[in-house]
Motif scaffolding. Structure first.
Motif, PDB file in Angstrom:
ATOM      1  N   LEU A 109       9.940  -4.227   1.699  1.00 25.27           N
ATOM      2  CA  LEU A 109       9.400  -3.449   2.817  1.00 25.27           C
ATOM      3  C   LEU A 109       9.015  -4.361   3.974  1.00 25.27           C
ATOM      4  CD1 LEU A 109       8.249  -0.879   4.130  1.00 25.27           C
ATOM      5  CD2 LEU A 109       6.133  -1.278   2.837  1.00 25.27           C
ATOM      6  N   LEU A 110       8.373  -5.480   3.674  1.00 22.39           N
ATOM      7  CA  LEU A 110       7.951  -6.412   4.724  1.00 22.39           C
ATOM      8  C   LEU A 110       9.161  -6.958   5.472  1.00 22.39           C
ATOM      9  CD1 LEU A 110       5.490  -7.821   5.960  1.00 22.39           C
ATOM     10  CD2 LEU A 110       5.790  -9.651   4.281  1.00 22.39           C
ATOM     11  N   ALA A 111      10.218  -7.310   4.728  1.00 23.04           N
ATOM     12  CA  ALA A 111      11.434  -7.821   5.380  1.00 23.04           C
ATOM     13  C   ALA A 111      12.074  -6.748   6.260  1.00 23.04           C
ATOM     14  CB  ALA A 111      12.417  -8.293   4.308  1.00 23.04           C
ATOM     15  N   GLN A 112      12.083  -5.507   5.797  1.00 19.16           N
ATOM     16  CA  GLN A 112      12.661  -4.419   6.588  1.00 19.16           C
ATOM     17  C   GLN A 112      11.864  -4.185   7.869  1.00 19.16           C
ATOM     18  OE1 GLN A 112      15.376  -2.908   6.368  1.00 19.16           O
ATOM     19  NE2 GLN A 112      15.226  -0.825   7.206  1.00 19.16           N
ATOM     20  N   CYS A 113      10.546  -4.196   7.772  1.00 21.55           N
ATOM     21  CA  CYS A 113       9.709  -4.008   8.961  1.00 21.55           C
ATOM     22  C   CYS A 113       9.927  -5.118   9.966  1.00 21.55           C
ATOM     23  CB  CYS A 113       8.234  -3.938   8.553  1.00 21.55           C
ATOM     24  SG  CYS A 113       7.782  -2.441   7.653  1.00 21.55           S
ATOM     25  N   ASN A 114      10.013  -6.375   9.505  1.00 27.19           N
ATOM     26  CA  ASN A 114      10.258  -7.502  10.401  1.00 27.19           C
ATOM     27  C   ASN A 114      11.624  -7.397  11.060  1.00 27.19           C
ATOM     28  OD1 ASN A 114       7.756  -8.619   9.824  1.00 27.19           O
ATOM     29  ND2 ASN A 114       8.545  -9.860   8.130  1.00 27.19           N
ATOM     30  N   VAL A 124       9.368   2.784  14.835  1.00 26.21           N
ATOM     31  CA  VAL A 124       9.685   3.279  13.502  1.00 26.21           C
ATOM     32  C   VAL A 124       8.375   3.653  12.814  1.00 26.21           C
ATOM     33  CG1 VAL A 124      10.683   2.718  11.263  1.00 26.21           C
ATOM     34  CG2 VAL A 124      11.763   1.867  13.354  1.00 26.21           C
ATOM     35  N   TYR A 125       8.358   4.830  12.224  1.00 27.95           N
ATOM     36  CA  TYR A 125       7.150   5.323  11.573  1.00 27.95           C
ATOM     37  C   TYR A 125       7.380   5.415  10.067  1.00 27.95           C
ATOM     38  CZ  TYR A 125       6.171   6.625  16.393  1.00 27.95           C
ATOM     39  OH  TYR A 125       5.983   6.590  17.752  1.00 27.95           O
ATOM     40  N   TRP A 126       6.294   5.222   9.309  1.00 32.70           N
ATOM     41  CA  TRP A 126       6.360   5.242   7.856  1.00 32.70           C
ATOM     42  C   TRP A 126       5.317   6.203   7.312  1.00 32.70           C
ATOM     43  CZ3 TRP A 126      10.276   2.262   5.904  1.00 32.70           C
ATOM     44  CH2 TRP A 126      10.778   1.260   6.735  1.00 32.70           C
ATOM     45  N   HIS A 144       2.774   0.304  11.744  1.00 33.19           N
ATOM     46  CA  HIS A 144       2.745  -1.162  11.652  1.00 33.19           C
ATOM     47  C   HIS A 144       2.294  -1.541  10.259  1.00 33.19           C
ATOM     48  CE1 HIS A 144       1.949  -5.393  12.499  1.00 33.19           C
ATOM     49  NE2 HIS A 144       2.643  -5.236  13.632  1.00 33.19           N
ATOM     50  N   ILE A 145       2.904  -2.576   9.717  1.00 30.21           N
ATOM     51  CA  ILE A 145       2.645  -2.969   8.334  1.00 30.21           C
ATOM     52  C   ILE A 145       1.181  -3.335   8.101  1.00 30.21           C
ATOM     53  CG2 ILE A 145       3.202  -5.398   8.706  1.00 30.21           C
ATOM     54  CD1 ILE A 145       4.177  -3.261   5.633  1.00 30.21           C
ATOM     55  N   LYS A 146       0.488  -3.772   9.163  1.00 28.05           N
ATOM     56  CA  LYS A 146      -0.926  -4.149   8.997  1.00 28.05           C
ATOM     57  C   LYS A 146      -1.809  -2.943   8.673  1.00 28.05           C
ATOM     58  CE  LYS A 146      -1.981  -3.853  13.964  1.00 28.05           C
ATOM     59  NZ  LYS A 146      -2.798  -2.655  13.851  1.00 28.05           N
ATOM     60  N   ASP A 147      -1.290  -1.742   8.966  1.00 28.37           N
ATOM     61  CA  ASP A 147      -2.080  -0.535   8.704  1.00 28.37           C
ATOM     62  C   ASP A 147      -1.855   0.013   7.292  1.00 28.37           C
ATOM     63  OD1 ASP A 147      -3.087  -0.488  11.346  1.00 28.37           O
ATOM     64  OD2 ASP A 147      -1.245   0.467  12.054  1.00 28.37           O
ATOM     65  N   LEU A 148      -1.009  -0.654   6.521  1.00 24.08           N
ATOM     66  CA  LEU A 148      -0.736  -0.199   5.160  1.00 24.08           C
ATOM     67  C   LEU A 148      -1.794  -0.744   4.202  1.00 24.08           C
ATOM     68  CD1 LEU A 148       1.009   1.126   2.964  1.00 24.08           C
ATOM     69  CD2 LEU A 148       2.414  -0.949   2.938  1.00 24.08           C
ATOM     70  N   VAL A 149      -2.609   0.135   3.683  1.00 23.50           N
ATOM     71  CA  VAL A 149      -3.649  -0.221   2.712  1.00 23.50           C
ATOM     72  C   VAL A 149      -3.563   0.779   1.565  1.00 23.50           C
ATOM     73  CG1 VAL A 149      -6.105  -0.529   2.294  1.00 23.50           C
ATOM     74  CG2 VAL A 149      -5.139  -1.115   4.540  1.00 23.50           C
ATOM     75  N   TYR A 150      -3.475   0.288   0.337  1.00 25.20           N
ATOM     76  CA  TYR A 150      -3.356   1.186  -0.816  1.00 25.20           C
ATOM     77  C   TYR A 150      -4.046   0.552  -2.016  1.00 25.20           C
ATOM     78  CZ  TYR A 150       0.487  -1.978  -2.060  1.00 25.20           C
ATOM     79  OH  TYR A 150       1.239  -3.092  -2.358  1.00 25.20           O
ATOM     80  N   ASP A 151      -4.499   1.377  -2.935  1.00 24.38           N
ATOM     81  CA  ASP A 151      -5.195   0.892  -4.126  1.00 24.38           C
ATOM     82  C   ASP A 151      -4.627   1.495  -5.406  1.00 24.38           C
ATOM     83  OD1 ASP A 151      -6.011   3.463  -3.810  1.00 24.38           O
ATOM     84  OD2 ASP A 151      -8.173   3.034  -3.755  1.00 24.38           O
ATOM     85  N   CYS A 152      -3.419   2.053  -5.331  1.00 19.40           N
ATOM     86  CA  CYS A 152      -2.753   2.619  -6.505  1.00 19.40           C
ATOM     87  C   CYS A 152      -1.253   2.560  -6.238  1.00 19.40           C
ATOM     88  CB  CYS A 152      -3.209   4.070  -6.735  1.00 19.40           C
ATOM     89  SG  CYS A 152      -2.773   5.192  -5.400  1.00 19.40           S
ATOM     90  N   PRO A 153      -0.413   2.778  -7.254  1.00 17.17           N
ATOM     91  CA  PRO A 153       1.036   2.780  -7.012  1.00 17.17           C
ATOM     92  C   PRO A 153       1.404   3.853  -5.980  1.00 17.17           C
ATOM     93  CG  PRO A 153       0.586   2.670  -9.362  1.00 17.17           C
ATOM     94  CD  PRO A 153      -0.721   2.940  -8.696  1.00 17.17           C
TER      95      PRO A 153
END
Length: 633
Positions: A109-114, A124-126, A144-153
């Motif tokens: 995912l990080l490579a795709q966003c970059n 691009v929105y996710w 933006h990838i910096k806004d991705l925060v998660y605590d479960c799968p």
């Protein structure tokens, strides 16, 4: 007076199922005064255990097939679609947004966003969704990838940012799909469904506004504008599919092509798990497919719902869901003998019909019953060594139940096929190897941690295999009666040995596969009535054809002779996909081409071939016959 059919609900719900069944004259199961097996339908929202499938009796039905989580869990659905895309081609499986399963795919995912950021262009929105939650819980959008925060799968999908809007509001479609059988694959799609709207106007500048981006009813019914009239949408947040059809008529769009593309999504998604779902003929499954249509009228699969909600929140729910459940019960094809339950079993009404089909004569092992295990506290392999219970009434009840189970198993002569074989090889395995393969197949059913694993079954419960015999029989097949006056009930006569190929006998050493085991076929040769259209009565020369319509359920698979053949024995996925592509291409190109219309005068050969099989094009208000509208082969 005939006995009533009996239903059993898990945890007292859903209320709609109880209401519909009581209106149809059913009775609710009462554990205090009825025997444990004295029911016809067990309905629950969660999964059944393997023992509940294994212990099913002929008059009983379950509302779930085993092992369907491969499409109902968001992460497994994404993984299976990715696998099929790699196998069958991205052009065919292009109906699901790009997805990443986190934390496993985080670096991808990080490579795709970059990569997308370096390319520039439009934003691009996710969208991020927990893999095992429903009703919109835990879902959020980010750009933006910096806004991705998660605590479960979670699963992160590319957000479809150009949805089709009605009066400025986003919506998706809830399509109700009934899988009557996975072996052979038989799929029905309901004519009525739901259109679920967001309750605030679509706006990409406010990604955190769930009322503008999510269409889940559980979220929007608590929104501030839920009861407000919203342009053409009106108050509330739901339409029926009938209202959506009316909207499509006002647009310059190929409606048949849109419905067929949605139908393709349903079939192609089911193909990802169909080969691995165990055979269980007395189960049905109701899925809720959530489909989003973009501004170019391309449908996208969002997710597949296990046990779709049956609550009644508005008038649209009442119109759609009540008839949905009633038609689903019709699809379960209950017979008069099912009403008698145990009495019919004792009178031999099931026993005689089950004897008609004995492919390999490998009996199913008798597993120790639940009462014995609870009493002894021992491993099932030691239950046979227990002394008789001190309570004579309980002991007599246990013995009677064991006798009924053993008599039924002996009479049915059902079998577990050898591990790793196709259906034809299963029928011709030599007797000397049948026992070992039965052990392997049973372990696949019960799993290694099950208390009923075959390792705990006493060897005396596996009698020697008798030589296989094939003989001519009369097969009374049953399906529900169609609601068309131009139909008749027919009785089929088939030769059980005609479909068995001459394959050399051999001992097989194969690796276990999840697709190779089956549950006992308690309906082999059962006397059940099938309604066929008169023009399809020539099906006596081949496998029986499922009815093309039951209430508002339209049979969408198989849809022509090629897919009917491909669905038998080993599912031929490649042939199915080719036929889907062929039909879709003709709908796209021949919608207004009168030379493509099929008539008997133009092509008598095709008309004669089509008489063996008829199918309807699902979607339109009055579904047309495929054979009358297009050449599909």
């Amino acid at each position: 007076m005939a006995a009533s059919l009996v239903f059993k609900l898990h945890d007292r719900g859903p209320e709609l199922v109880r209401e519909v069944l009581l209106e149809r004259g059913w009775q609710e199961y009462d554990g205090g005064r009825q025997e444990e097996e004295d029911w016809n339908l067990y309905w629950r929202g969660s999964m059944f255990g393997s023992s509940e499938y294994h212990n099913l009796l002929p008059w009983q039905r379950l509302n779930h097939h085993p092992k369907t989580a491969g499409i109902t869990r968001k992460d497994l659905l994404a993984r299976n679609l990715r696998r099929m895309r790699a196998t069958m081609g991205s052009a065919l499986y292009d109906f699901s947004p790009t997805a990443f399963i986190l934390p496993t795919d985080y670096t991808r995912l990080l490579a795709q966003c970059n990569r997308l950021q370096r390319r520039g262009g439009a934003s691009v929105y996710w969208i991020c969704k927990p893999v095992d939650l429903s009703r919109g819980r835990g879902i959020f959008l980010f750009d933006h990838i910096k806004d991705l925060v998660y605590d479960c799968p979670v699963i992160v999908q590319r957000y479809i940012s150009n949805p089709l809007l009605i009066s400025g509001y986003k919506f998706d479609l809830r399509i109700y799909v009934c899988v009557k059988s996975f072996h052979p694959l038989t799929v029905y799609v309901h004519q009525e469904g739901l259109v679920r709207f967001a309750t605030e106007k679509y706006d990409l500048s406010s990604l955190h506004n769930v009322y503008a981006h999510l269409t889940n009813t559980s979220i929007n019914k608590s929104g501030p504008f839920y009861k407000t009239k919203k342009g053409r949408v009106g108050p509330g947040c739901k339409w029926t599919l009938g209202q959506f059809r009316h909207f499509l008529h006002s647009q310059d769009v190929n409606e048949l092509l849109l419905w067929q593309r949605i139908n393709n999504i349903v079939t192609l998604t089911l193909l990802t798990i169909a080969p691995t779902v165990p055979y269980c003929p007395n189960c049905v499954e109701l899925f809720g497919f959530d489909v989003l249509v973009d501004a170019k009228y391309k449908p996208w699969l969002l997710e597949v719902n296990y046990s779709p909600a049956l609550t009644l929140d508005c008038q649209a729910d009442v119109i759609v869901k009540k008839s949905l459940i009633s038609d689903l019960i019709d699809l379960m094809n209950y017979t008069p003998a099912d009403r008698l339950r145990e009495r019919a079993h004792q009178e031999g009404r099931y026993r005689a019909c089950c004897r008609a089909n004995k492919p390999s004569r490998v009996p199913v092992p008798v597993l120790p019953n639940k009462v014995q295990r609870k009493t002894s506290g021992l491993h099932p392999s030691h239950v046979h060594r227990l002394p008789l219970l001190k309570n004579p009434h309980l002991s007599e009840k246990i013995n009677q139940r064991e006798s009924r189970q053993q008599a039924f198993i002996t009479s049915c002569q059902t079998h577990l096929p050898p591990v790793g074989l196709n259906a034809t090889e299963c029928r011709i395995i030599e007797a000397t190897g049948a026992k070992n393969h039965t052990n392997k197949a049973l372990n696949l059913i019960l799993s290694t941690d099950s208390r009923r694993n075959v390792s705990g079954v006493n060897e005396r419960t596996l009698p020697a295999t008798a030589p296989r015999r094939t003989r001519r029989r009369r097969l009374h097949v049953s399906e529900v009666t169609q609601r068309d006056a131009a139909e008749t009930e027919v009785e089929l006569e088939t030769d059980a040995s005609s479909s068995i190929l001459d394959v050399p006998r051999r001992r097989l050493e194969t690796r276990a596969s999840a697709a190779s085991w089956t549950l006992p076929n308690i309906y082999s040769g059962n006397k059940r009535l099938v309604s066929f259209p008169l023009e399809a009565s020539t099906a006596v020369n081949g496998p029986p054809v499922p009815p093309l319509r039951v209430g508002d359920f339209i049979r969408t698979f198989p849809f022509n002779p090629a897919t009917l053949k491909a669905s038998r024995l080993n599912l031929d996925v490649r042939t199915v996909t080719q036929e889907l592509h062929k039909l879709t291409a003709e709908l796209a190109s021949a919608q207004s081409d009168s030379s493509k219309l099929r008539t008997e005068e133009e092509d008598g050969t095709d008309a004669e071939a089509g008489a063996d099989f008829e199918s309807l094009l699902w979607g339109p208000k009055d579904p047309p016959l495929i054979s009358q509208r297009f050449r599909t082969s």
